[in-house]
Design a protein around this motif. Structure first.
Motif, PDB file in Angstrom:
ATOM      1  N   ALA A 128       0.841  -1.201   0.000  1.00  0.00           N
ATOM      2  CA  ALA A 128       0.000   0.000   0.000  1.00  0.00           C
ATOM      3  C   ALA A 128       0.876   1.251   0.000  1.00  0.00           C
ATOM      4  CB  ALA A 128      -0.917  -0.003   1.220  1.00  0.00           C
ATOM      5  N   PHE A 129       0.862   1.982  -1.108  1.00  0.00           N
ATOM      6  CA  PHE A 129       1.569   3.260  -1.183  1.00  0.00           C
ATOM      7  C   PHE A 129       0.555   4.391  -1.016  1.00  0.00           C
ATOM      8  CE2 PHE A 129       4.289   0.342  -3.629  1.00  0.00           C
ATOM      9  CZ  PHE A 129       5.476   0.521  -2.938  1.00  0.00           C
ATOM     10  N   PRO A 130       0.963   5.503  -0.431  1.00  0.00           N
ATOM     11  CA  PRO A 130       0.006   6.567  -0.103  1.00  0.00           C
ATOM     12  C   PRO A 130      -0.512   7.304  -1.329  1.00  0.00           C
ATOM     13  CG  PRO A 130       2.242   7.314   0.329  1.00  0.00           C
ATOM     14  CD  PRO A 130       2.337   5.852  -0.024  1.00  0.00           C
ATOM     15  N   GLU A 131      -1.740   7.797  -1.223  1.00  0.00           N
ATOM     16  CA  GLU A 131      -2.313   8.657  -2.250  1.00  0.00           C
ATOM     17  C   GLU A 131      -2.294  10.096  -1.745  1.00  0.00           C
ATOM     18  OE1 GLU A 131      -6.303   9.272  -5.027  1.00  0.00           O
ATOM     19  OE2 GLU A 131      -6.008   7.433  -3.892  1.00  0.00           O
ATOM     20  N   PRO A 132      -1.585  11.012  -2.417  1.00  0.00           N
ATOM     21  CA  PRO A 132      -1.500  12.397  -1.956  1.00  0.00           C
ATOM     22  C   PRO A 132      -2.881  13.042  -1.874  1.00  0.00           C
ATOM     23  CG  PRO A 132       0.094  11.964  -3.695  1.00  0.00           C
ATOM     24  CD  PRO A 132      -0.825  10.780  -3.649  1.00  0.00           C
ATOM     25  N   GLN A 133      -3.114  13.778  -0.803  1.00  0.00           N
ATOM     26  CA  GLN A 133      -4.390  14.457  -0.615  1.00  0.00           C
ATOM     27  C   GLN A 133      -4.240  15.923  -1.043  1.00  0.00           C
ATOM     28  OE1 GLN A 133      -7.141  12.561   0.283  1.00  0.00           O
ATOM     29  NE2 GLN A 133      -5.583  10.964  -0.024  1.00  0.00           N
ATOM     30  N   ILE A 134      -4.299  16.144  -2.343  1.00  0.00           N
ATOM     31  CA  ILE A 134      -4.143  17.480  -2.914  1.00  0.00           C
ATOM     32  C   ILE A 134      -5.539  18.032  -3.217  1.00  0.00           C
ATOM     33  CG2 ILE A 134      -3.085  18.835  -4.764  1.00  0.00           C
ATOM     34  CD1 ILE A 134      -1.100  17.403  -2.937  1.00  0.00           C
ATOM     35  N   PRO A 135      -5.871  19.206  -2.684  1.00  0.00           N
ATOM     36  CA  PRO A 135      -7.207  19.753  -2.946  1.00  0.00           C
ATOM     37  C   PRO A 135      -7.415  20.102  -4.419  1.00  0.00           C
ATOM     38  CG  PRO A 135      -5.816  21.381  -1.846  1.00  0.00           C
ATOM     39  CD  PRO A 135      -5.061  20.094  -1.830  1.00  0.00           C
ATOM     40  N   GLY A 136      -8.678  20.137  -4.831  1.00  0.00           N
ATOM     41  CA  GLY A 136      -8.990  20.498  -6.210  1.00  0.00           C
ATOM     42  C   GLY A 136      -8.670  19.378  -7.172  1.00  0.00           C
ATOM     43  N   PHE A 137      -8.293  19.763  -8.391  1.00  0.00           N
ATOM     44  CA  PHE A 137      -8.067  18.795  -9.457  1.00  0.00           C
ATOM     45  C   PHE A 137      -6.594  18.588  -9.787  1.00  0.00           C
ATOM     46  CE2 PHE A 137     -12.336  20.624 -10.978  1.00  0.00           C
ATOM     47  CZ  PHE A 137     -13.050  19.730 -10.178  1.00  0.00           C
ATOM     48  N   ASP A 138      -5.695  19.154  -8.988  1.00  0.00           N
ATOM     49  CA  ASP A 138      -4.268  19.045  -9.267  1.00  0.00           C
ATOM     50  C   ASP A 138      -3.675  17.758  -8.697  1.00  0.00           C
ATOM     51  OD1 ASP A 138      -4.076  21.454 -10.691  1.00  0.00           O
ATOM     52  OD2 ASP A 138      -3.834  22.615  -8.847  1.00  0.00           O
ATOM     53  N   PHE A 139      -2.467  17.442  -9.160  1.00  0.00           N
ATOM     54  CA  PHE A 139      -1.758  16.232  -8.760  1.00  0.00           C
ATOM     55  C   PHE A 139      -0.450  16.590  -8.062  1.00  0.00           C
ATOM     56  CE2 PHE A 139      -3.915  15.409 -12.806  1.00  0.00           C
ATOM     57  CZ  PHE A 139      -4.632  14.248 -12.530  1.00  0.00           C
ATOM     58  N   SER A 140       0.101  15.607  -7.341  1.00  0.00           N
ATOM     59  CA  SER A 140       1.462  15.691  -6.810  1.00  0.00           C
ATOM     60  C   SER A 140       2.022  14.279  -6.764  1.00  0.00           C
ATOM     61  CB  SER A 140       1.477  16.313  -5.404  1.00  0.00           C
ATOM     62  OG  SER A 140       2.775  16.210  -4.826  1.00  0.00           O
ATOM     63  N   PHE A 141       3.235  14.115  -7.256  1.00  0.00           N
ATOM     64  CA  PHE A 141       3.862  12.793  -7.255  1.00  0.00           C
ATOM     65  C   PHE A 141       5.202  12.767  -6.531  1.00  0.00           C
ATOM     66  CE2 PHE A 141       0.899  12.536 -10.802  1.00  0.00           C
ATOM     67  CZ  PHE A 141       0.324  11.285 -10.598  1.00  0.00           C
ATOM     68  N   SER A 142       5.665  13.906  -6.050  1.00  0.00           N
ATOM     69  CA  SER A 142       6.968  13.925  -5.374  1.00  0.00           C
ATOM     70  C   SER A 142       6.934  13.116  -4.085  1.00  0.00           C
ATOM     71  CB  SER A 142       7.404  15.366  -5.097  1.00  0.00           C
ATOM     72  OG  SER A 142       6.495  16.012  -4.223  1.00  0.00           O
ATOM     73  N   GLY A 143       5.841  13.224  -3.327  1.00  0.00           N
ATOM     74  CA  GLY A 143       5.730  12.466  -2.084  1.00  0.00           C
ATOM     75  C   GLY A 143       5.661  10.971  -2.330  1.00  0.00           C
ATOM     76  N   LEU A 144       4.977  10.582  -3.390  1.00  0.00           N
ATOM     77  CA  LEU A 144       4.893   9.163  -3.727  1.00  0.00           C
ATOM     78  C   LEU A 144       6.270   8.622  -4.082  1.00  0.00           C
ATOM     79  CD1 LEU A 144       3.241   6.609  -4.339  1.00  0.00           C
ATOM     80  CD2 LEU A 144       2.939   7.471  -6.673  1.00  0.00           C
TER      81      LEU A 144
END
Length: 333
Positions: free
Chosen positions: A195-211
């Motif tokens: 189980a890898f985390p899913e970033p909780q970014i508000p709105g419709f944007d993405f983030s993959f650095s934390g993943l």
């Protein structure tokens, strides 16, 4: 019936295509294997190999399409975004060809062309539609109102999804390019193994650095306990990473589609060749009652056919540029 020569050289594929009256007659792609030894694209080497490949690629495209250079009515080319040295080769060739034949030049935005790849062939989305455009350098959800009326409604705030795939492959010690190998091993693994985390970014944007960081620490900690951890669990690791990246992308896409009330949903860009993402979109589409559209594999990665179809619609508008045009490493959408 306009016959358009299309040139694509934004990264490490040299591609030439012929588009006649909106139909793709040929699409030649010359890949560059030189970068495998370095684990990634080396810009200077890429531009040099483009110089070697571009004339043979154009000649082959003309031959395959059964047309001569005298039949060409316009030249469409990728102006940006991309690697500046690579773009410069394609732009320079296009300008020289157009000048020699006294025909118009058509600049094309590489990311818009990925979206317009859905108009190659007869199965096309209806306006307005959403397009999830995913590549090594870009991750965007685009609201497409018309051929050139596009709005980015969500995008990555840091790294692209394709970059997360590439980074994972390096962490796992896979050779370049690693994306297709992750896809291959994922088909044999359990996507629920880790189980890898899913970033909780508000709105419709993405983030993959934390993943990416999470994957790095996960591998580091498990290898410290068991040096053979990667070899013993490679399929499950790849399947779990691929599943998480796909879920991040598709969960945001679902939110946008519901918000805008859109039922035609498309996938584009190099990462759209990933099997897990393609299947995930089709499954989600079935659940949501969408019509889903995914280009043929040859039109997912960088290719000149998508430049040709974009150039065709610009030709109809007489949207031409002059000989003073220059490549743009960053080009506004």
């Amino acid at each position: 019936m306009p016959v358009i020569l299309a040139i694509e050289s934004s990264c490490d594929e040299t591609s030439a295509a012929i588009c006649a009256d909106g139909k793709i007659l040929s699409n030649v792609i010359a890949n560059q294997t030189i970068h495998e030894a370095y684990g990634g694209v080396v810009p200077e080497l890429a531009s040099r190999v483009h110089q070697q490949n571009i004339v043979p690629a154009v000649q082959q495209a003309l031959f395959n399409a059964k047309v001569s250079k005298n039949d060409i009515d316009a030249v469409a080319f990728t102006r940006g975004p991309g690697l500046l040295g690579s773009l410069l080769v394609g732009v320079s060739f296009a300008k020289a060809f157009a000048l020699a034949k006294n025909i118009p030049l058509i600049e094309v935005n590489h990311m818009q062309a990925h979206v317009l790849a859905h108009f190659i062939g007869d199965q096309n989305p209806a306006f307005p539609f959403l397009c999830l455009t995913v590549s090594g350098g870009h991750t965007q959800i685009v609201l497409v109102n018309d051929y050139f009326d596009m709005e980015i409604v969500g995008q990555t705030l840091d790294d692209a999804a394709g970059e997360a795939m590439d980074k994972t492959s390096k962490i796992l010690g896979l050779p370049y390019p690693g994306g297709p190998l992750i896809d291959k091993y994922a088909r044999m693994g359990n996507p629920n193994a880790y189980a890898f985390p899913e970033p909780q970014i508000p709105g419709f944007d993405f983030s993959f650095s934390g993943l990416k960081t999470s994957i790095l620490y996960f591998i580091r900690d498990n290898v410290a306990k068991n040096p053979d951890f990667i070899a013993q669990n490679l399929n499950d690791i790849c399947a779990s990473v691929e599943s998480r990246i796909a879920s991040i992308l598709l969960n945001k896409l679902r939110k946008v589609a519901v918000q805008y009330g859109i039922k035609d949903v498309a996938l584009a860009g190099g990462v759209s060749a990933n099997t897990g993402l393609r299947l995930g979109l089709q499954e989600l589409g079935a659940q949501m009652g969408w019509r889903t559209f995914i280009p043929k594999m040859e039109y997912c990665t960088d290719n000149a056919a998508m430049i040709g179809i974009a150039g065709y619609y610009k030709y109809l508008k007489k949207d031409f540029v002059g000989q003073d045009v220059a490549p743009l490493a960053r080009m506004p959408f």
